[in-house]
Scaffold this motif. Sequence first.
Motif, PDB file in Angstrom:
ATOM      1  N   ALA A  54      15.862  11.001  -9.300  1.00 46.24           N
ATOM      2  CA  ALA A  54      14.858  10.201  -9.329  1.00 46.24           C
ATOM      3  C   ALA A  54      13.918   9.827 -10.362  1.00 46.24           C
ATOM      4  O   ALA A  54      13.632  11.102 -10.818  1.00 46.24           O
ATOM      5  N   VAL A  55      13.520   8.756 -10.744  1.00 43.99           N
ATOM      6  CA  VAL A  55      12.620   8.607 -11.895  1.00 43.99           C
ATOM      7  C   VAL A  55      11.267   8.444 -11.106  1.00 43.99           C
ATOM      8  O   VAL A  55      11.063   7.500 -10.185  1.00 43.99           O
ATOM      9  N   HIS A  56      10.014   8.602 -11.656  1.00 42.90           N
ATOM     10  CA  HIS A  56       8.673   8.217 -11.354  1.00 42.90           C
ATOM     11  C   HIS A  56       8.508   6.723 -11.647  1.00 42.90           C
ATOM     12  O   HIS A  56       8.478   6.297 -12.733  1.00 42.90           O
ATOM     13  N   ALA A  57       8.058   5.976 -10.525  1.00 41.71           N
ATOM     14  CA  ALA A  57       7.882   4.737 -10.589  1.00 41.71           C
ATOM     15  C   ALA A  57       6.544   4.313 -10.842  1.00 41.71           C
ATOM     16  O   ALA A  57       5.779   5.102  -9.643  1.00 41.71           O
ATOM     17  N   HIS A  58       5.951   3.787 -11.725  1.00 38.50           N
ATOM     18  CA  HIS A  58       4.475   3.887 -11.816  1.00 38.50           C
ATOM     19  C   HIS A  58       3.977   2.690 -11.223  1.00 38.50           C
ATOM     20  O   HIS A  58       2.942   2.331 -11.015  1.00 38.50           O
ATOM     21  N   GLN A  59       4.754   1.513 -10.570  1.00 37.39           N
ATOM     22  CA  GLN A  59       4.475   0.124  -9.891  1.00 37.39           C
ATOM     23  C   GLN A  59       5.415   0.558  -8.625  1.00 37.39           C
ATOM     24  O   GLN A  59       6.739   1.424  -8.952  1.00 37.39           O
ATOM     25  N   PHE A  60       4.831   0.335  -7.551  1.00 34.98           N
ATOM     26  CA  PHE A  60       5.369   0.612  -6.242  1.00 34.98           C
ATOM     27  C   PHE A  60       6.691  -0.267  -6.007  1.00 34.98           C
ATOM     28  O   PHE A  60       6.782  -1.196  -5.171  1.00 34.98           O
ATOM     29  N   GLY A  61       7.833  -0.320  -6.861  1.00 38.97           N
ATOM     30  CA  GLY A  61       9.115  -0.772  -6.646  1.00 38.97           C
ATOM     31  C   GLY A  61      10.036  -0.173  -7.646  1.00 38.97           C
ATOM     32  O   GLY A  61       9.590   0.829  -8.552  1.00 38.97           O
ATOM     33  N   CYS A  62      11.306  -0.579  -7.472  1.00 35.75           N
ATOM     34  CA  CYS A  62      12.307  -0.067  -8.413  1.00 35.75           C
ATOM     35  C   CYS A  62      12.063  -0.320  -9.790  1.00 35.75           C
ATOM     36  O   CYS A  62      11.825  -1.263 -10.363  1.00 35.75           O
ATOM     37  N   PRO A  63      11.932   0.701 -10.809  1.00 31.98           N
ATOM     38  CA  PRO A  63      11.651   0.578 -11.977  1.00 31.98           C
ATOM     39  C   PRO A  63      12.450  -0.295 -12.992  1.00 31.98           C
ATOM     40  O   PRO A  63      12.332  -0.482 -14.113  1.00 31.98           O
ATOM     41  N   ARG A  64      13.850  -0.244 -12.369  1.00 30.40           N
ATOM     42  CA  ARG A  64      14.944  -0.604 -13.250  1.00 30.40           C
ATOM     43  C   ARG A  64      15.184  -2.441 -12.944  1.00 30.40           C
ATOM     44  O   ARG A  64      15.040  -2.867 -13.995  1.00 30.40           O
ATOM     45  N   CYS A  65      15.185  -2.598 -11.699  1.00 25.33           N
ATOM     46  CA  CYS A  65      15.556  -3.810 -11.297  1.00 25.33           C
ATOM     47  C   CYS A  65      14.223  -4.860 -10.747  1.00 25.33           C
ATOM     48  O   CYS A  65      14.307  -6.004 -10.333  1.00 25.33           O
ATOM     49  N   GLY A  66      13.361  -3.876 -10.237  1.00 21.37           N
ATOM     50  CA  GLY A  66      11.813  -4.680  -9.590  1.00 21.37           C
ATOM     51  C   GLY A  66      12.010  -4.858  -8.254  1.00 21.37           C
ATOM     52  O   GLY A  66      11.060  -5.448  -7.639  1.00 21.37           O
ATOM     53  N   ALA A  67      13.052  -4.506  -7.405  1.00 23.43           N
ATOM     54  CA  ALA A  67      13.293  -4.697  -5.981  1.00 23.43           C
ATOM     55  C   ALA A  67      12.063  -3.707  -5.528  1.00 23.43           C
ATOM     56  O   ALA A  67      11.564  -2.586  -5.854  1.00 23.43           O
ATOM     57  N   ASN A  68      11.818  -4.260  -4.211  1.00 21.56           N
ATOM     58  CA  ASN A  68      10.524  -3.777  -3.544  1.00 21.56           C
ATOM     59  C   ASN A  68      11.288  -2.903  -2.454  1.00 21.56           C
ATOM     60  O   ASN A  68      12.512  -2.601  -2.270  1.00 21.56           O
ATOM     61  N   ILE A  69      10.335  -1.848  -1.805  1.00 23.66           N
ATOM     62  CA  ILE A  69      10.857  -0.786  -1.081  1.00 23.66           C
ATOM     63  C   ILE A  69      11.638  -1.542   0.226  1.00 23.66           C
ATOM     64  O   ILE A  69      12.754  -0.735   0.774  1.00 23.66           O
ATOM     65  N   SER A  70      11.566  -2.696   0.759  1.00 25.81           N
ATOM     66  CA  SER A  70      12.190  -3.264   1.751  1.00 25.81           C
ATOM     67  C   SER A  70      13.705  -3.393   1.500  1.00 25.81           C
ATOM     68  O   SER A  70      14.516  -3.577   2.218  1.00 25.81           O
ATOM     69  N   GLU A  71      14.037  -3.493   0.207  1.00 28.53           N
ATOM     70  CA  GLU A  71      15.239  -3.417  -0.551  1.00 28.53           C
ATOM     71  C   GLU A  71      16.143  -2.221  -0.599  1.00 28.53           C
ATOM     72  O   GLU A  71      17.283  -1.872  -0.895  1.00 28.53           O
ATOM     73  N   ALA A  72      15.403  -0.990  -0.279  1.00 27.58           N
ATOM     74  CA  ALA A  72      16.023   0.298  -0.454  1.00 27.58           C
ATOM     75  C   ALA A  72      16.987   0.567   0.592  1.00 27.58           C
ATOM     76  O   ALA A  72      16.783   0.158   1.740  1.00 27.58           O
TER      77      ALA A  72
END
Length: 95
Positions: A15-33
């Motif tokens: 895991a990588v640290h996301a500085h915005q609360f969402g996927c740092p690669r594609c921008g999906a939010n936590i509801s898509e986890a």
Amino acid sequence: MNPFSPVPPTWAEAAVHAHQFGCPRCGANISEAQAVWINRRSPVYTESHKRKWQEFYQCGECQTAWWAWSSDRPPTEWSGHKDDPDEIPEDPFEF
């Protein structure tokens, strides 16, 4: 997967640290986890003596594993705690 398991899942190791609360690669939010794990074994205490934890997510869109601090999680309409998402009310059913 139990998000409160004391044993971290293997996917969390990369895991990588996301500085915005969402996927740092594609921008999906936590509801898509597709998977979530909360590292509650090692809380960190802020200057104001509040606890925060690392929350790990595996993105359901691009499979990237990322983490962010629980204190950075934006409030939701269901949390009932718009000022402090980590504050727990006396009555857990009171919103």
